[in-house]
Design an enzyme around this catalytic site. Structure first.
Site, PDB file in Angstrom:
ATOM      1  NE  ARG A   1      -6.008   1.005  -2.257  1.00  0.00           N
ATOM      2  CZ  ARG A   1      -5.410   1.488  -1.160  1.00  0.00           C
ATOM      3  NH1 ARG A   1      -4.183   1.097  -0.849  1.00  0.00           N
ATOM      4  NH2 ARG A   1      -6.024   2.344  -0.378  1.00  0.00           N
TER       5      ARG A   1
ATOM      6  CG  ASP B   1      -2.545   8.320  -1.313  1.00  0.00           C
ATOM      7  OD1 ASP B   1      -2.773   8.992  -0.291  1.00  0.00           O
ATOM      8  OD2 ASP B   1      -2.025   7.195  -1.289  1.00  0.00           O
TER       9      ASP B   1
ATOM     10  CG  ASN C   1      -2.166  11.884   2.698  1.00  0.00           C
ATOM     11  OD1 ASN C   1      -1.504  11.057   2.063  1.00  0.00           O
ATOM     12  ND2 ASN C   1      -2.027  12.021   4.004  1.00  0.00           N
ATOM     13  CE  LYS C   2      -5.415   5.793   3.858  1.00  0.00           C
ATOM     14  NZ  LYS C   2      -6.340   5.030   2.980  1.00  0.00           N
TER      15      LYS C   2
ATOM     16  CD  GLN D   1      -3.723   2.865   6.529  1.00  0.00           C
ATOM     17  OE1 GLN D   1      -4.390   3.295   7.473  1.00  0.00           O
ATOM     18  NE2 GLN D   1      -4.226   2.722   5.331  1.00  0.00           N
TER      19      GLN D   1
ATOM     20  NE  ARG E   1      -0.528   1.484   3.655  1.00  0.00           N
ATOM     21  CZ  ARG E   1       0.625   2.114   3.810  1.00  0.00           C
ATOM     22  NH1 ARG E   1       1.763   1.458   3.993  1.00  0.00           N
ATOM     23  NH2 ARG E   1       0.687   3.429   3.755  1.00  0.00           N
ATOM     24  N   GLY E   2       0.256   2.391  -0.119  1.00  0.00           N
ATOM     25  CA  GLY E   2       1.051   3.617  -0.209  1.00  0.00           C
ATOM     26  C   GLY E   2       1.338   3.899  -1.673  1.00  0.00           C
ATOM     27  CB  ALA E   3       1.149   7.061  -3.585  1.00  0.00           C
TER      28      ALA E   3
HETATM   29  O1  MRU Z   1      -4.667   3.270   1.777  1.00  0.00           O
HETATM   30  P1  MRU Z   1      -3.173   3.312   1.839  1.00  0.00           P
HETATM   31  O2  MRU Z   1      -2.578   2.700   3.041  1.00  0.00           O
HETATM   32  O3  MRU Z   1      -2.523   2.880   0.553  1.00  0.00           O
HETATM   33  O4  MRU Z   1      -2.959   4.850   2.047  1.00  0.00           O
HETATM   34  C1  MRU Z   1      -2.275   5.613   1.238  1.00  0.00           C
HETATM   35  C2  MRU Z   1      -1.187   6.162   1.976  1.00  0.00           C
HETATM   36  O5  MRU Z   1      -0.203   5.506   2.159  1.00  0.00           O
HETATM   37  C3  MRU Z   1      -1.346   7.471   2.583  1.00  0.00           C
HETATM   38  O6  MRU Z   1      -2.418   8.217   2.190  1.00  0.00           O
HETATM   39  C4  MRU Z   1      -0.057   8.192   2.580  1.00  0.00           C
HETATM   40  O7  MRU Z   1      -0.127   9.189   3.509  1.00  0.00           O
HETATM   41  C5  MRU Z   1       0.293   8.757   1.236  1.00  0.00           C
HETATM   42  S1  MRU Z   1       1.955   8.650   0.891  1.00  0.00           S
HETATM   43  C6  MRU Z   1       2.152   7.209   0.036  1.00  0.00           C
END
Ligand code: MRU
Length: 371
Positions: A95, A249, A259-260, A208, A54-56
């Site tokens: 995703r 993201d 972002n999250k 996370q 996970r994570g961009a």
């Molecule tokens: O849903 P996830 O765990 O893939 O979440 C995305 C992220 O990792 C966050 O939003 C993060 O802060 C962005 S940086 C990759």
């Protein structure tokens, strides 16, 4: 990054079999360190969809390797191009929010197409996947060096006092191939001997922050405290946060930051309390087509089960328990948009810029179009 003293990336090619991609399965962290083998595109799609990775940045790198595996599979199909295009659609649908996914898939499609023979195409797919992963790590390392200047400046202003940094979700090395985006400056500052402390938002519903960010920071011995998601505003009102730094993201070329979920509320509280709010991201996260984040960025909606149930470690096993009344409805938006006006600065691999079109395009002049 080091795990128990040993260097790891979050994704790599198996040393003895280049047809196997290996990942750290993040569903088990921080309780168990599990390495998973990915041998087919379908396994790659599942690993992205179900958040083994996970994570961009890491989603992008995994998709890059997924396309290489797709080229290997396509070699056995009647139509190489037809198979590649069908599997790229599957990857793209895994995703929606992180733009790194489509960025990596499109890069692979354009490159693989240039191969004359099937062998050439596979070799190009492999080379590009490695390049995507290496450049992700490289960009994140540079983000760390640029972000370090911000932390140093705050530390000097505080005459060497502790710099308290709040972060949301996990934008550390687990969210990328190495180093991370938001956490990269934190590691650089810690390594430079600056006195820092990190407030870690737990980041409901997948936690996370509590599970991944806290684990990473602990591996690097960075002082940190996990807080419930609603605490940040209170800390800011009491002068306990010197800066907020998050990842992204997808960021529009006008500076709106996806972002999250929950990031926007932190940005509002930061604005109200004059706490600087930074978004750290490699340029692979910038969407050069989108202008209005709120209207245009697709926001992933995940299963309501993630809100109603919580999982944790009990008697050696990861267990899931029900939190809410079973019959209550729940909703689970994965991301939100922090409008550019709430973002103090964006930290990229090329340096620090303002969250607006002019400043972002000045940093990436090759993206300027005539319009
Ligand atoms: O849903 P996830 O765990 O893939 O979440 C995305 C992220 O990792 C966050 O939003 C993060 O802060 C962005 S940086 C990759």
């Amino acid at each position: 990054m080091k795990i128990n003293g040993e260097h790891y990336r979050t994704i790599w090619v198996n040393e003895t079999d280049a047809k196997v991609i290996q990942i750290i399965d993040q569903r088990y962290l921080p309780h168990k360190f599990v390495i998973e083998d990915l041998k087919s595109v379908d396994e790659v799609v599942t690993s992205i969809k179900d958040m083994h990775v996970r994570g961009a940045g890491l989603i992008g790198a995994t998709a890059g390797y997924g396309m290489y595996l797709a080229a290997l599979e396509a070699a056995k199909e009647p139509s190489f191009d037809g198979y590649l295009s069908r599997t790229s659609e599957k990857l793209l649908a895994s995703r929606p929010t992180a733009v790194n996914l489509s960025w990596a898939v499109e890069k692979q499609l354009a490159t693989i197409k240039q191969g004359v023979t099937v062998e050439d195409k596979i070799a190009l797919g492999f080379k590009t996947a490695q390049h995507i992963a290496d450049s992700d790590a490289n960009c994140c390392q540079k983000i760390g060096q640029h972000g370090l200047e911000v932390i140093e400046a705050i530390n000097q202003k505080k005459r060497g006092g502790t710099v308290n940094i709040l972060t949301h979700c996990n934008a550390g090395w687990l969210a990328f191939v190495d180093y991370g985006s938001a956490l990269s400056p934190i590691y650089a500052a810690f390594d430079a001997g600056i006195d820092i402390h990190v407030w870690v938002d737990e980041t409901r519903p997948r936690n996370q922050g509590a599970s991944l960010t806290a684990w990473e920071l602990g591996q690097h011995q960075v002082p940190h405290t996990i807080i419930a998601d609603n605490v940040g505003g209170h800390l800011m009102q009491h002068g306990m946060v010197d800066m907020v730094i998050v990842g992204s993201d997808r960021t529009t070329y006008t500076g709106d930051v996806a972002n999250k979920i929950g990031t926007y509320l932190k940005a509002l509280a930061a604005k109200d309390n004059s706490v600087p709010f930074y978004a750290a991201l490699p340029s692979s996260t910038i969407d050069w087509e989108m202008e209005d984040g709120i209207k245009e960025i697709p926001i992933e909606e995940r299963s309501a089960e993630e809100v109603k149930y919580i999982s944790g470690f009990h008697e050696g096993e990861i267990k899931k328990v029900l939190l809410a009344p079973e019959k209550s409805k729940a909703m689970n938006f994965g991301f939100d948009i922090t409008p550019a006006r709430l973002v103090t600065n964006i930290i990229t691999e090329r340096g620090i810029c303002n969250a607006n079109k002019t400043s972002i395009l000045e940093m990436f002049p090759e993206k300027k179009t005539d319009g």
